[in-house]
Design a protein around this motif. Structure first.
Motif, PDB file in Angstrom:
ATOM      1  N   GLN A  66       8.831  13.541  -3.997  1.00  0.00           N
ATOM      2  CA  GLN A  66       9.078  13.263  -2.736  1.00  0.00           C
ATOM      3  C   GLN A  66       9.465  11.956  -2.248  1.00  0.00           C
ATOM      4  O   GLN A  66      10.140  11.534  -1.258  1.00  0.00           O
ATOM      5  N   SER A  67       9.128  10.922  -3.372  1.00  0.00           N
ATOM      6  CA  SER A  67      10.112   9.459  -3.372  1.00  0.00           C
ATOM      7  C   SER A  67       9.558   9.083  -4.587  1.00  0.00           C
ATOM      8  O   SER A  67       8.574   9.558  -5.223  1.00  0.00           O
ATOM      9  N   PRO A  68      10.232   8.133  -4.836  1.00  0.00           N
ATOM     10  CA  PRO A  68       9.893   7.599  -6.328  1.00  0.00           C
ATOM     11  C   PRO A  68       8.631   6.336  -6.075  1.00  0.00           C
ATOM     12  O   PRO A  68       8.706   5.581  -7.027  1.00  0.00           O
ATOM     13  N   LEU A  77      12.749  14.853  -2.285  1.00  0.00           N
ATOM     14  CA  LEU A  77      12.849  16.266  -2.091  1.00  0.00           C
ATOM     15  C   LEU A  77      11.225  16.573  -1.461  1.00  0.00           C
ATOM     16  O   LEU A  77      10.372  16.288  -1.806  1.00  0.00           O
ATOM     17  N   ARG A  78      11.546  17.324  -0.372  1.00  0.00           N
ATOM     18  CA  ARG A  78      10.317  17.575   0.530  1.00  0.00           C
ATOM     19  C   ARG A  78      10.493  18.776   0.971  1.00  0.00           C
ATOM     20  O   ARG A  78      11.306  19.239   1.771  1.00  0.00           O
ATOM     21  N   ASP A  79       9.496  19.800   0.553  1.00  0.00           N
ATOM     22  CA  ASP A  79       9.654  21.057   1.007  1.00  0.00           C
ATOM     23  C   ASP A  79       8.815  21.516   2.327  1.00  0.00           C
ATOM     24  O   ASP A  79       7.705  21.993   2.567  1.00  0.00           O
ATOM     25  N   ILE A  91      17.777   4.499   0.119  1.00  0.00           N
ATOM     26  CA  ILE A  91      17.924   3.265  -0.484  1.00  0.00           C
ATOM     27  C   ILE A  91      16.627   2.522  -0.795  1.00  0.00           C
ATOM     28  O   ILE A  91      16.088   2.379   0.263  1.00  0.00           O
ATOM     29  N   ASP A  92      16.131   2.863  -2.060  1.00  0.00           N
ATOM     30  CA  ASP A  92      14.684   2.427  -2.180  1.00  0.00           C
ATOM     31  C   ASP A  92      14.464   1.317  -3.158  1.00  0.00           C
ATOM     32  O   ASP A  92      15.139   1.065  -4.088  1.00  0.00           O
ATOM     33  N   LEU A  93      13.522   0.441  -2.557  1.00  0.00           N
ATOM     34  CA  LEU A  93      13.322  -0.872  -3.451  1.00  0.00           C
ATOM     35  C   LEU A  93      11.984  -1.344  -3.452  1.00  0.00           C
ATOM     36  O   LEU A  93      11.048  -0.879  -2.431  1.00  0.00           O
ATOM     37  N   MET A 143      -1.898   6.497   7.469  1.00  0.00           N
ATOM     38  CA  MET A 143      -0.776   6.565   8.215  1.00  0.00           C
ATOM     39  C   MET A 143       0.486   6.256   7.834  1.00  0.00           C
ATOM     40  O   MET A 143       1.345   6.980   7.975  1.00  0.00           O
ATOM     41  N   HIS A 144       0.670   5.284   6.509  1.00  0.00           N
ATOM     42  CA  HIS A 144       1.887   5.261   5.721  1.00  0.00           C
ATOM     43  C   HIS A 144       1.781   6.184   4.712  1.00  0.00           C
ATOM     44  O   HIS A 144       2.183   7.352   4.790  1.00  0.00           O
ATOM     45  N   HIS A 145       1.306   5.734   3.644  1.00  0.00           N
ATOM     46  CA  HIS A 145       0.501   6.500   2.347  1.00  0.00           C
ATOM     47  C   HIS A 145      -0.489   5.689   1.752  1.00  0.00           C
ATOM     48  O   HIS A 145      -0.841   4.365   2.422  1.00  0.00           O
ATOM     49  N   ILE A 149       3.530  -3.735   1.965  1.00  0.00           N
ATOM     50  CA  ILE A 149       2.999  -4.420   0.723  1.00  0.00           C
ATOM     51  C   ILE A 149       2.025  -3.269   0.256  1.00  0.00           C
ATOM     52  O   ILE A 149       1.298  -2.729   1.070  1.00  0.00           O
ATOM     53  N   ARG A 150       1.956  -3.452  -1.133  1.00  0.00           N
ATOM     54  CA  ARG A 150       1.065  -2.199  -1.700  1.00  0.00           C
ATOM     55  C   ARG A 150      -0.309  -2.795  -2.084  1.00  0.00           C
ATOM     56  O   ARG A 150      -0.419  -4.221  -2.205  1.00  0.00           O
ATOM     57  N   ILE A 151      -1.331  -1.904  -2.381  1.00  0.00           N
ATOM     58  CA  ILE A 151      -2.378  -2.420  -2.971  1.00  0.00           C
ATOM     59  C   ILE A 151      -2.243  -2.783  -4.194  1.00  0.00           C
ATOM     60  O   ILE A 151      -1.562  -1.866  -5.184  1.00  0.00           O
ATOM     61  N   GLY A 159       5.311  -5.176  -3.097  1.00  0.00           N
ATOM     62  CA  GLY A 159       5.648  -4.456  -1.702  1.00  0.00           C
ATOM     63  C   GLY A 159       7.073  -3.822  -1.747  1.00  0.00           C
ATOM     64  O   GLY A 159       8.063  -4.478  -2.603  1.00  0.00           O
ATOM     65  N   GLY A 160       7.376  -2.836  -0.970  1.00  0.00           N
ATOM     66  CA  GLY A 160       8.947  -2.538  -0.941  1.00  0.00           C
ATOM     67  C   GLY A 160       9.012  -1.677   0.362  1.00  0.00           C
ATOM     68  O   GLY A 160       8.402  -1.778   1.406  1.00  0.00           O
ATOM     69  N   ILE A 161      10.108  -1.150   0.184  1.00  0.00           N
ATOM     70  CA  ILE A 161      10.758  -0.425   1.369  1.00  0.00           C
ATOM     71  C   ILE A 161      11.730   0.614   1.272  1.00  0.00           C
ATOM     72  O   ILE A 161      12.501   0.591   0.010  1.00  0.00           O
ATOM     73  N   ALA A 162      11.924   1.586   1.856  1.00  0.00           N
ATOM     74  CA  ALA A 162      13.080   2.564   1.654  1.00  0.00           C
ATOM     75  C   ALA A 162      13.773   2.831   3.012  1.00  0.00           C
ATOM     76  O   ALA A 162      13.254   2.836   3.852  1.00  0.00           O
ATOM     77  N   PHE A 163      15.196   2.817   2.811  1.00  0.00           N
ATOM     78  CA  PHE A 163      15.910   2.927   3.917  1.00  0.00           C
ATOM     79  C   PHE A 163      16.412   4.392   3.850  1.00  0.00           C
ATOM     80  O   PHE A 163      17.038   4.774   2.747  1.00  0.00           O
TER      81      PHE A 163
HETATM   82  N1  ASP Z   1       8.156   5.789  -0.411  1.00  0.00           N
HETATM   83  C1  ASP Z   1       7.899   5.483   1.037  1.00  0.00           C
HETATM   84  C2  ASP Z   1       8.724   6.610   1.790  1.00  0.00           C
HETATM   85  O1  ASP Z   1       9.301   7.333   1.038  1.00  0.00           O
HETATM   86  C3  ASP Z   1       8.765   4.082   1.391  1.00  0.00           C
HETATM   87  C4  ASP Z   1       7.925   2.799   1.125  1.00  0.00           C
HETATM   88  O2  ASP Z   1       6.984   2.795   1.392  1.00  0.00           O
HETATM   89  O3  ASP Z   1       8.631   2.313   0.312  1.00  0.00           O
HETATM   90  O4  ASP Z   1       8.557   6.526   2.875  1.00  0.00           O
END
Ligand code: ASP
Length: 597
Positions: free
Chosen positions: A200-202, A224-226, A240-242, A455-457, A496-498, A537-541
């Motif tokens: 569903q995301s990396p 990919l999300r069903d 665009i995942d970083l 709320m986010h993941h 920012i991640r745990i 931490g990261g973000i995805a566009f």
């Molecule tokens: N993996 C998250 C998403 O797909 C983005 C992130 O937290 O970097 O929404």
């Protein structure tokens, strides 16, 4: 083979007199009779007029040219000249024409089922365009869109490479992880009875790349999300995942903000300026949504404290409600000049409109020089001065009021605000309003499941000053998540991640994962966190949505070369489709369909 010397968009008046060869598709042809015919030849770059003329020309070439039809693929060579007729100011090549001396027909095309023509495209059902995607993509608009997309991915690679990011691919065949959407699944032939899931995301891989010391990772990846069909979603989409190590949210936001700035500058020549910032709470309170469209000037104000002394039943009942620890409320929007602009028919429509968000309706009143008028005027009049001060009311305005649970009223007015903005044309379509939304709650309370949901993941960290609240007040705990919003649409999101196992375990526990479940599903992550995980931490566009903004389309299928329909079908290759019995048997399976009611 006649090899081109120019693309069809290139020839100019300064080339007149030289020998030019072009390759392309016959866009249009006009047979003027008496051995004179014109063709507009098209390739990725544009159109050029080609003339076949018996007078002074080769009769055999003209003869063959007369049989050309739309979408035939040809090569022509001849002498470029200034147009004999009037120049065409609409074409870059409008001052010239190629007088054909040689013609090579690479391929005759069957009578085309659709034409790659902008005017035609509007009239053709999208299903037909998707079935003949290879013709539809020849349209200049589609060529422009996919080239813009390519420009964006190149920009991303350049920008992040300059900033020390390494591009690393993560696997497509992984295992099913819960939370979030439904997984696409793939039977594992070599492990019968077992399944891969498509990512569903990396997310976890990119975090683990940080543990592995890569420091800065980027990938332009498929997710990919069903999910159930929705107009603006594709089951398969791009990001665009970083991810970055040794950073706080400021670093990630600065990096991604810089990328957004570079994209708008390079693609649109637009300076987005400093990106404004707002807390989630403020966004919800003022705009009723976590991705406010700041082009729309209307704002929501809470007037609960003002009208709490009211005897009006609707207010009384709303203020007595509570849900998820929040008191019911009364919220209002001032519509400048609404007394005249909002017709009775419109405001009646608004009551119907808000019902879809599960509230009873919207109360309306006009405000005049003599005070409130019409609608619920008599219930507002006693609080006139305070309401005027809170809402900034002026004679000629209207107020729209919803009284309900906090989340219901917020949602209903948030959506109504957008609708009124559209109805009254309050939004300047040429403007770009960027915004970072920060300080999201860590969790939402799921009334049905009776548990907190992330709320986010669940890999999102609390804000640095919020760790204590994880246990004492999960509902009030704010996360280190951030969303980048433009004109009411979320284009990037991350956090920012745990990076400490004990905190990750606490969060798993809060969302109802037993230690055993957590170990089965995320054991690899917990193990990585035990072996030297840096703060990261990261973000995805969202690449598709980003391109939609840049090219100005609301149809996500326009920005994807081979998109799926809303119900997940590919009409060109006719997928999904059946597979051989043998392929199923190879996986050790037998298919039995369960009858659906
Ligand atoms: N993996 C998250 C998403 O797909 C983005 C992130 O937290 O970097 O929404």
């Amino acid at each position: 083979m006649i090899k081109r010397t120019h693309t069809c968009g290139q020839p100019r008046a300064t080339d007149a007199g030289s020998t030019v060869a072009l390759n392309g598709w016959v866009n249009t042809y006009r047979d003027q009779g008496r051995g004179l015919l014109f063709i507009d030849l098209r390739d990725r770059d544009g159109l050029c007029q080609v003339v076949f003329d018996l007078e002074g020309g080769n009769p055999e070439v003209v003869q063959r040219a007369r049989a050309l039809r739309r979408e035939d693929v040809i090569g022509v060579r001849g002498t470029l000249r200034k147009r004999a007729g009037d120049p065409n100011p609409k074409l870059a090549t409008g001052e010239v024409e190629l007088v054909a001396e040689e013609l090579e027909i690479f391929n005759k095309a069957e009578n085309p089922p659709i034409l790659p023509d902008e005017h035609e495209a509007e009239k053709i059902a999208e299903e037909v365009r998707l079935k003949y995607r290879y013709i539809d993509l020849r349209r200049p608009r589609m060529q422009h869109i996919l080239r813009t997309r390519s420009k964006v991915t190149k920009l991303a690679r350049d920008y992040f490479a300059q900033n020390g990011f390494a591009e690393i691919e993560t696997p497509l065949l992984i295992k099913s992880t819960p939370e979030g959407a439904r997984d696409f699944i793939v039977p594992a032939r070599l492990h019968q009875g077992m399944w891969y899931a498509l990512p569903q995301s990396p997310q976890l891989f990119k975090q683990i790349l940080m543990v592995a010391g890569f420091d800065r990772y980027i990938q332009i990846c498929k997710c990919l999300r069903d999910e159930d069909p929705r107009a603006d979603r594709q089951a398969e989409f791009s990001q665009i995942d970083l991810e970055m190590s040794f950073v706080d949210r400021e670093d990630v936001m600065a990096m991604m903000g810089g990328f957004a700035r570079a994209v708008w500058q390079d693609v649109l020549g637009y300076d987005i300026g400093t990106i404004q910032r707002m807390t989630w709470q403020e966004a919800m309170d003022r705009f009723g949504i976590d991705r406010p469209d700041l082009r729309n000037p209307l704002e929501i104000r809470d007037v609960s404290d003002i009208v709490k002394a009211s005897e009006f039943q609707v207010f009384q009942q709303a203020l007595a409600k509570t849900r998820a620890g929040r008191q019911g409320c009364v919220k209002a929007i001032r519509v400048p000049g609404g007394a005249e602009k909002l017709t009775r028919k419109m405001t009646d429509g608004y009551t119907e409109f808000v019902k879809q968000f599960k509230t009873g309706g919207v109360a309306v009143a006009k405000f005049t020089a003599n005070g409130f008028d019409t609608g619920i005027a008599k219930h507002l009049e006693p609080f006139k001065d305070a309401l005027v001060a809170r809402l900034g009311l002026q004679a000629g305005d209207s107020v729209l009021i919803v009284a309900d649970f906090w989340d219901t009223a917020t949602k209903a007015l948030g959506e109504l605000r957008l609708k009124v903005g559209r109805d009254l044309g309050l939004v300047d379509e040429k403007e770009w309003r960027f915004l970072w939304v920060v300080d999201f709650p860590m969790f939402d309370w799921d009334d049905e499941g009776k548990r907190w949901v992330a709320m986010h993941h669940p890999f999102t960290s609390p804000n640095p000053d919020q760790f204590d609240f994880l246990e004492s007040n999960p509902g009030g705990c704010l996360s280190a998540g951030y969303d980048l919003v433009v004109n009411g649409s979320e284009i990037a999101g991350g956090s920012i991640r745990i990076h400490r196992m004990d905190v990750q375990e606490k969060v798993f526990k809060l969302i109802g994962l037993t230690q055993e479940d957590a170990e089965i599903k995320f054991g690899f992550l917990l193990s990585a966190l035990r072996h030297g995980a840096p703060p990261h931490g990261g973000i995805a566009f969202g690449l598709d949505r980003l391109v939609m903004h840049l090219v100005g389309t609301e149809n996500i299928r326009d920005v994807i070369a081979f998109p799926k329909t809303q119900s997940g079908g590919d009409l060109m290759i006719d997928a999904p489709g059946p597979i051989d019995e043998q392929q199923i048997a190879d996986c050790g399976m037998k298919v039995t369909m369960i009858e659906r009611k």
